[in-house]
Motif scaffolding. Structure first.
Motif, mmCIF file in Angstrom:
data_model
loop_
_atom_site.group_PDB
_atom_site.id
_atom_site.type_symbol
_atom_site.label_atom_id
_atom_site.label_comp_id
_atom_site.label_asym_id
_atom_site.label_seq_id
_atom_site.Cartn_x
_atom_site.Cartn_y
_atom_site.Cartn_z
ATOM 1 N N ARG A 20 0.934 -1.197 -0.135
ATOM 2 C CA ARG A 20 -0.089 0.139 0.159
ATOM 3 C C ARG A 20 0.810 1.284 -0.209
ATOM 4 N N ALA A 21 2.109 1.306 0.701
ATOM 5 C CA ALA A 21 3.017 2.399 0.765
ATOM 6 C C ALA A 21 3.381 2.500 -0.672
ATOM 7 N N ALA A 22 3.836 1.473 -1.209
ATOM 8 C CA ALA A 22 4.378 1.516 -2.690
ATOM 9 C C ALA A 22 3.252 2.005 -3.549
ATOM 10 N N ALA A 23 2.193 1.753 -3.548
ATOM 11 C CA ALA A 23 1.041 2.519 -4.298
ATOM 12 C C ALA A 23 0.845 3.867 -4.141
ATOM 13 N N GLY A 24 1.146 4.167 -2.936
ATOM 14 C CA GLY A 24 0.878 5.507 -2.767
ATOM 15 C C GLY A 24 2.280 6.471 -3.274
ATOM 16 N N ARG A 25 3.227 5.770 -3.273
ATOM 17 C CA ARG A 25 4.468 6.459 -3.973
ATOM 18 C C ARG A 25 4.486 6.649 -5.294
ATOM 19 N N ILE A 26 4.147 5.412 -5.899
ATOM 20 C CA ILE A 26 4.233 5.439 -7.350
ATOM 21 C C ILE A 26 2.774 6.217 -8.265
ATOM 22 N N LEU A 27 1.807 6.418 -7.133
ATOM 23 C CA LEU A 27 0.411 6.897 -7.871
ATOM 24 C C LEU A 27 0.682 8.169 -8.672
ATOM 25 N N GLY A 28 0.325 8.075 -10.113
ATOM 26 C CA GLY A 28 0.524 9.083 -10.982
ATOM 27 C C GLY A 28 1.798 9.140 -11.975
ATOM 28 N N LYS A 63 7.337 -3.977 -14.945
ATOM 29 C CA LYS A 63 8.312 -3.845 -13.992
ATOM 30 C C LYS A 63 8.634 -2.328 -13.691
ATOM 31 N N GLU A 64 8.147 -1.442 -14.211
ATOM 32 C CA GLU A 64 8.115 0.046 -13.790
ATOM 33 C C GLU A 64 7.983 0.088 -12.353
ATOM 34 N N ARG A 65 6.773 -0.604 -11.690
ATOM 35 C CA ARG A 65 6.208 -0.380 -10.468
ATOM 36 C C ARG A 65 7.527 -0.839 -9.460
ATOM 37 N N GLY A 66 8.023 -1.709 -9.684
ATOM 38 C CA GLY A 66 9.226 -2.099 -8.527
ATOM 39 C C GLY A 66 10.140 -1.255 -8.721
ATOM 40 N N ALA A 67 10.711 -0.788 -10.014
ATOM 41 C CA ALA A 67 11.757 -0.078 -10.032
ATOM 42 C C ALA A 67 11.626 1.485 -9.619
ATOM 43 N N LEU A 68 10.421 1.806 -9.860
ATOM 44 C CA LEU A 68 10.057 3.335 -9.374
ATOM 45 C C LEU A 68 10.252 3.331 -7.770
ATOM 46 N N ASN A 69 9.292 2.150 -7.106
ATOM 47 C CA ASN A 69 9.202 2.197 -5.760
ATOM 48 C C ASN A 69 10.580 1.968 -5.436
ATOM 49 N N THR A 70 11.494 1.529 -5.604
ATOM 50 C CA THR A 70 12.980 1.282 -5.072
ATOM 51 C C THR A 70 13.616 2.884 -5.222
ATOM 52 N N LEU A 71 13.304 3.386 -6.609
ATOM 53 C CA LEU A 71 14.133 4.561 -7.052
ATOM 54 C C LEU A 71 13.483 5.938 -5.879
ATOM 55 N N LEU A 72 12.449 5.887 -5.634
ATOM 56 C CA LEU A 72 11.688 6.927 -4.763
ATOM 57 C C LEU A 72 12.271 6.640 -3.355
ATOM 58 N N GLN A 93 14.608 -1.289 -18.981
ATOM 59 C CA GLN A 93 13.560 -0.226 -19.585
ATOM 60 C C GLN A 93 12.832 0.462 -18.485
ATOM 61 N N GLY A 94 12.345 -0.098 -17.496
ATOM 62 C CA GLY A 94 11.513 0.312 -16.603
ATOM 63 C C GLY A 94 12.435 1.332 -15.696
ATOM 64 N N LEU A 95 13.578 0.620 -15.403
ATOM 65 C CA LEU A 95 14.676 1.388 -14.359
ATOM 66 C C LEU A 95 15.131 2.605 -14.870
ATOM 67 N N SER A 96 15.473 2.350 -16.143
ATOM 68 C CA SER A 96 16.215 3.711 -17.028
ATOM 69 C C SER A 96 15.371 4.617 -17.167
ATOM 70 N N TYR A 97 13.814 4.470 -17.619
ATOM 71 C CA TYR A 97 12.938 5.323 -17.885
ATOM 72 C C TYR A 97 12.703 6.163 -16.787
ATOM 73 N N HIS A 98 12.325 5.560 -15.756
ATOM 74 C CA HIS A 98 12.069 6.262 -14.347
ATOM 75 C C HIS A 98 13.393 7.026 -13.535
ATOM 76 N N ALA A 99 14.317 6.220 -13.849
ATOM 77 C CA ALA A 99 15.803 7.124 -13.235
ATOM 78 C C ALA A 99 16.047 8.109 -13.928
ATOM 79 N N THR A 100 15.899 8.241 -15.185
ATOM 80 C CA THR A 100 15.982 9.736 -16.046
ATOM 81 C C THR A 100 14.886 10.543 -15.747
ATOM 82 N N THR A 169 1.603 -3.905 -6.520
ATOM 83 C CA THR A 169 0.781 -2.764 -6.641
ATOM 84 C C THR A 169 -0.312 -3.207 -7.784
ATOM 85 N N ALA A 170 0.400 -4.011 -8.781
ATOM 86 C CA ALA A 170 -0.835 -4.414 -10.073
ATOM 87 C C ALA A 170 -1.830 -5.194 -9.259
ATOM 88 N N ALA A 171 -1.594 -6.303 -8.734
ATOM 89 C CA ALA A 171 -2.423 -7.223 -8.038
ATOM 90 C C ALA A 171 -3.469 -6.435 -6.877
#
Length: 414
Positions: A20-28, A63-72, A93-100, A169-171
């Motif tokens: 749930r915390a991850a869902a809040g972080r990556i929201l939007g 894969k974007e979901r887990g990568a972004l939650n980690t980056l944040l 691709q998910g990690l590099s996109y959100h990192a950039t 967060t997908a589930a």
């Protein structure tokens, strides 16, 4: 198999609060992809089938979901130094996109022979791509060396609690949208997606069945859980879940919460990719079609259930997709190659073609073989590729050819 539940006495590395915390972080910042019922697939399988379209993410994978939650969750110092990963697939691709997007430098180590399109796509998302080693293991080892040398933060594709919580967060979205789902069917590679999904599925008093799916050629998590030693090797269509060694954290969660693992054949994976394109008009990679492949492989297990499955990615090579679709046409009888024995004399091919015309069958290509054959010198083999309406139409053509005294056989696919 009895449904497993969360044990209060054995806390796991990831909780529903983490998801749930991850869902809040990556929201939007990631797409809240739709969960839609498929009437046709439901009729076909006997289950009520809901599809979560994670192939609609910007990088076409969950894969974007887990990568972004980690980056944040990185502190300022870690962000400044940058992140690193070893991946030739969706994680890169998910990690590099959100990192950039967040202004964090990213380095991705890939094996030397990674297809150029994957390198180009990852570089296009802003990553510094390093090609190293003949195998993924060599690339992975080099990435860990660079992590230590440069002070990068290594972001694992699946064996990290932050990544697992993000994937879950997908589930979480799926069950918020369709709370009546009673069975989750989730592809397994390293286990990040199913671990996060199982945490959600088994939380807050839910009694969902959580079923994992692996390709028969790569039963790594199945081996880990069932203490078997089936080989993990071969060219699978589901390359996104072709993992030889599952994660330690993910295996712990899978063993505690996942009810069973289904192994699916390459033929079922091909069929599922084709069906999703034809029926849902959506492109998925082999791993993304694994859930549907499980429903087709074991219909009795899922009949009458309300099933949710995640189309986890859509990154499939276009030539490979074309090949899969053509092979599916061949297996359904709509595309066929017939091998016909003829006498080498004027008009022989004309008389055969006339039968195709009479049966309303379209000839696509003709292959004559006079030399490399076991027939006498005056005999020849003709392979004719043709297009029919369905298997019954093809059978009528073969019957007509044999009725005209031609020796004919169907060139079958594996």
């Amino acid at each position: 198999m009895a449904t497993k539940a969360v044990s209060a006495n054995a806390p796991l590395p990831v909780s529903i609060d983490d998801v749930r915390a991850a869902a809040g972080r990556i929201l939007g910042s990631v797409v809240r992809t739709p969960t839609l019922v498929s009437k046709t697939l439901s009729d076909l399988t006997g289950a009520t089938v809901y599809l979560k379209f994670e192939n609609l993410q910007f990088t076409a994978a969950y894969k974007e979901r887990g990568a972004l939650n980690t980056l944040l969750q990185l502190d300022a110092a870690a962000r400044a130094k940058g992140v690193i990963a070893a991946s030739a697939g969706n994680h890169a691709q998910g990690l590099s996109y959100h990192a950039t997007r967040l202004g964090i430098p990213s380095t991705i180590v890939m094996p030397l022979h990674t297809p150029t399109v994957k390198v180009t796509q990852t570089e296009g998302h802003g990553a510094n791509v390093i090609l190293h080693g003949e195998t993924f293991d060599a690339a992975y080892a080099h990435s860990r060396e660079l992590e230590a040398e440069k002070g990068f933060t290594f972001v694992h594709p699946f064996d990290d609690a932050r990544v697992i919580a993000g994937q879950g967060t997908a589930a979480l979205e799926m069950l918020e949208d369709v709370p009546e789902i009673d069975t989750l069917v989730v592809p397994i590679g390293g286990g990040g997606l199913i671990s996060g999904s199982a945490v959600v599925g088994k939380s807050e008093g839910r009694t969902l069945d959580v079923i994992g799916v692996q390709a028969e050629l790569y039963p790594s998590m199945y081996n880990r859980i069932h203490h078997t030693e089936m080989p993990c090797e071969g060219d699978t269509l589901a390359e996104g879940i072709a993992v030889k060694q599952p994660g330690g954290i993910t295996a712990q969660i899978v063993e505690a919460l996942v009810d069973d693992i289904v192994l699916v054949s390459e033929r079922r994976l091909e069929e599922s990719v084709s069906l999703l394109l034809q029926i849902e008009k959506t492109v998925v990679e082999g791993a993304g079609a694994a859930g549907l492949a499980a429903l087709l492989s074991e219909p009795e297990r899922f009949r009458g259930k309300t099933v949710g499955t995640i189309l986890c990615g859509g990154n499939i090579d276009t030539r490979l997709l074309a090949n899969v679709l053509l092979r599916d046409l061949a297996r359904s009888g709509r595309l066929a190659r017939l091998r016909i024995r003829l006498q080498d004399r004027p008009g022989a091919l004309f008389h055969v073609a006339r039968i195709f015309h009479e049966q309303g069958v379209n000839i696509i290509e003709v292959y004559h073989q006079r030399v490399f054959t076991t027939l006498p010198a005056k005999g020849l083999i003709t392979d004719i590729e043709c297009e029919t309406r369905d298997r019954n139409h093809l059978d009528r053509l073969i019957t007509a050819l044999r009725h005209a005294q031609y020796e004919v056989s169907l060139v079958e696919l594996a």
